[in-house]
Scaffold this active site. Structure first.
Site, short mmCIF file in Angstrom:
data_model
loop_
_atom_site.label_atom_id
_atom_site.label_comp_id
_atom_site.label_asym_id
_atom_site.label_seq_id
_atom_site.Cartn_x
_atom_site.Cartn_y
_atom_site.Cartn_z
CB SER A 122 -0.86 0.05 1.26
OG SER A 122 -1.72 -1.03 1.30
CG HIS A 143 -2.68 -0.83 -3.86
ND1 HIS A 143 -3.39 0.32 -3.63
CD2 HIS A 143 -2.56 -1.43 -2.64
CE1 HIS A 143 -3.68 0.42 -2.34
NE2 HIS A 143 -3.19 -0.64 -1.72
CD GLU A 155 -4.81 2.96 -6.37
OE1 GLU A 155 -5.34 4.07 -6.33
OE2 GLU A 155 -4.08 2.53 -5.45
CG ASN A 194 -5.09 3.89 0.33
OD1 ASN A 194 -6.30 3.73 0.46
ND2 ASN A 194 -4.25 2.87 0.34
#
Ligand SMILES: NC(=O)c1ccc[n+]([C@@H]2O[C@H](COP(=O)([O-])OP(=O)(O)OC[C@H]3O[C@@H](n4cnc5c(N)ncnc54)[C@H](O)[C@@H]3O)[C@@H](O)[C@H]2O)c1
Length: 293
Positions: A122, A143, A155, A194
């Site tokens: 992450s 991801h 991603e 994120n």
């Protein structure tokens, strides 16, 4: 490498993410090697998958034949030697750079020369791992989101070392496992989802700390005015305030920017051991049933 040439996939790490990613690949028909250093983690991951698959069968979303077919496609192993014939690797081990680098160096030695080595990290961009291998052009981030069995988006992040062919293959691979890939052309810490979520949480905390509204009301605004499925404070409780704290500390250590430090309120809660759902108290208090927010 065209995706037709991907026959065998390896997923490394059988924790929260790896176990589910292995099942996503198996349900799409790939042979999968799920490797973990810990036999207990493998056992635990398998048990959780069995439970989750049983629920889907009960709800009529999958047939028991499809589920047993998928389980038959997954080899659970503690040995990296079982990766000698894999074409695509998704690494999902503990979020520690030195351990990941050590693994990537080993993967480079063990897997076939054509294999793509992707990380599900992450926060760690793949350029921090690529130079541990002799094939940096075949290294990228892929991801997934938690829970990987459910969340559709993935991603794919291209580093300066990643070849166009690798990025294209990773995109096609993600489509082939029935997920929706988005390509990030440049590396950036936190990627897209994120980073946006982080800004939302920062603003929510700012409004709370400045006495503008209560955390309950800020959550309600996000749900009822913005149509978010969950408010930012309930979400912080769900992911764990310690996770939020550690991510911010890591960002602060990288940037040296005071604004990247964890917020006062999150720091206080972490110091009191109020980490969210996992401790029964965070912004909300949890008994047996999740708090209604
Ligand atoms: N949890 C999330 O919500 C989430 C979401 C997206 C991405 N990620 C990323 O996915 C990765 C894994 O996260 P997680 O939450 O599944 O972690 P986890 O702690 O649940 O699982 C990690 C697993 O890796 C195993 N492991 C540790 N070192 C190993 C090694 N050298 N070789 C093989 N296995 C090893 C551990 O035994 C454990 O089973 C991390 O990089 C994290 O940043 C996590």
């Amino acid at each position: 490498m065209p995706t037709e040439n991907i026959n065998k996939v390896a997923v490394i790490g059988a924790g929260t993410m790896g176990a589910q990613i292995s099942m996503v690949c198996a349900l799409a028909g790939y042979s999968v090697v799920l490797q973990d250093v810990s036999a207990d983690s493998l056992e635990n991951g398998k048990g959780i998958l069995e439970e989750q698959m049983m629920k889907r069968v009960k709800k009529g979303r999958l047939t028991s034949e499809k589920v047993s077919e998928a389980f038959n496609l997954i080899q659970f192993t503690t040995s990296l030697e079982d990766l000698k014939e894999v074409d695509f690797v998704v690494e999902a081990i503990v979020e520690k750079l030195d351990i990941k680098r050590d693994l990537f160096a080993k993967l480079d030695q063990i897997t076939p020369k054509h294999a793509i080595l992707a990380t599900n990290s992450s926060t760690i961009v793949s350029s921090k791992l690529a130079d541990a291998t002799n094939r940096p052009e075949q290294v990228c981030n892929v991801h997934f989101f938690n829970p990987a069995l459910v969340m559709e988006l993935v991603e794919v992040v291209r580093g300066p070392h990643t070849s166009t062919e690798t990025a294209e293959t990773a995109m096609e691979f993600v489509k082939s496992i029935n997920k929706y890939p988005v390509l990030l052309n440049k590396e950036i810490s936190g990627f897209v989802a994120n980073r946006i979520l982080g800004k939302l949480m920062d603003e929510a905390v700012y409004l709370l700390e400045n006495g503008i509204a209560s955390h309950e009301d800020i959550d309600i605004v996000c749900k009822k005015a913005l149509n978010h499925p969950i408010g930012p404070f309930a979400l912080m409780d769900l992911t764990g305030l310690d996770v939020n704290y550690l991510v911010r500390m890591q960002r602060y250590q990288e940037s040296g920017d005071e604004r990247d430090k964890p917020s006062k309120i999150v720091k206080e809660k972490v110091e009191k051991g109020e980490l969210g759902r996992k401790t029964g108290k965070g912004f909300y208090t949890y008994e047996n049933t999740p708090a209604k927010v």
